[in-house]
Design a protein around this motif. Structure first.
Motif: not given
Lengths: 171, 171
Positions: B24, B111, B125, B128-129, B149, B153
């Protein structure tokens, strides 16, 4: 006019300070800031910033001249060198110095008369211009002195041609 | 984990801050630092330093992720971009942040799942993420969020694969 010349790099960042008048220049200080390849790039940039600040505080130059880097060599070393140039530029501007970039061929032309001179010719001319007993040490700092001399001699206050024109106009 | 992502540049330097947990991520702040082309590169780097310091002081990220620049485009803009990246890196390291670089293809792969995705796919993306109502604004800041991001991640605390392996080992 006192100029600090920077030959940017992460592993070796050459630094040379010269005092220049019309047609003359003398050595103030020369050295190389070294950072170990075992440390991360961001940490090495922090060291370069701190060391350059010490040079500026100690020698109080009026201008900073940085060798402009081109992206012809290998990609990683260019990225490192350009990031080091950015940090040098930042440190100079923040300290209120006039900051300029000069290309390698401008530097070669200014000190040797030829934009395609090799490293040995540049070192020889730097040694003569600054009236040193021998080539500057450390050897990899000669370029930093050449950059400082180039900048000083291109400036309006120390350029022989500009001075001659000004003298004629003053007549 | 809070990450500040930097899409470096002199004219536009994208900045995006995200909070990330395993699988998330949520938006904290996004913006673009702009400096006018009419000013000198050193002055523009000074502004970028000051603005990035304000971002870090306000949002207190733990890590900084910078897009790694390659020397494929025109030489002048690459030199500008790499110098801006050097200043960002310096500011991050000096503030005690973990600083990392990610290539454009790493960011696209992280991503979108494809290292050759186009800008519109990356923006989609990211939207959306981060569960945004629409694409991030300003539009040229979407890349900075994608970089943040990506970094989050890939890290050991927020990587789904690493978490799954750790869970299996814990059994």
């Amino acid at each position: 006019m006192r100029v600090i010349g920077i030959d940017p790099g992460l592993t070796r960042c050459g630094v040379g300070v010269v005092d220049a008048r019309i047609g003359r220049a003398s050595l103030v200080a020369v050295g190389v800031i070294r950072t170990p390849a075992s440390r991360s790039t961001p940490d090495r940039l922090v060291t370069i910033e701190a060391e350059l600040l010490r040079w500026i505080e100690e020698y109080r130059p009026e201008a900073m001249a940085i060798e402009r880097v081109f992206a012809q060599q290998n990609l990683h070393s260019v990225a490192d060198t350009m990031q080091a140039a950015g940090v040098a530029s930042l440190v100079g501007a923040r300290a209120g110095l006039e900051v300029a970039y000069h290309t390698p061929s401008e530097v070669k032309a200014a000190v040797t008369g030829s934009g395609t001179a090799d490293k040995a010719q540049v070192t020889l001319m730097v040694t003569r211009i600054l009236r040193l007993a021998g080539p500057p040490k450390p050897a990899d700092a000669a370029d930093a002195l050449a950059i400082a001399v180039t900048h000083a001699w291109r400036g309006p206050r120390t350029n022989r041609y500009a001075a001659a024109v000004a003298a004629l106009k003053g007549k």
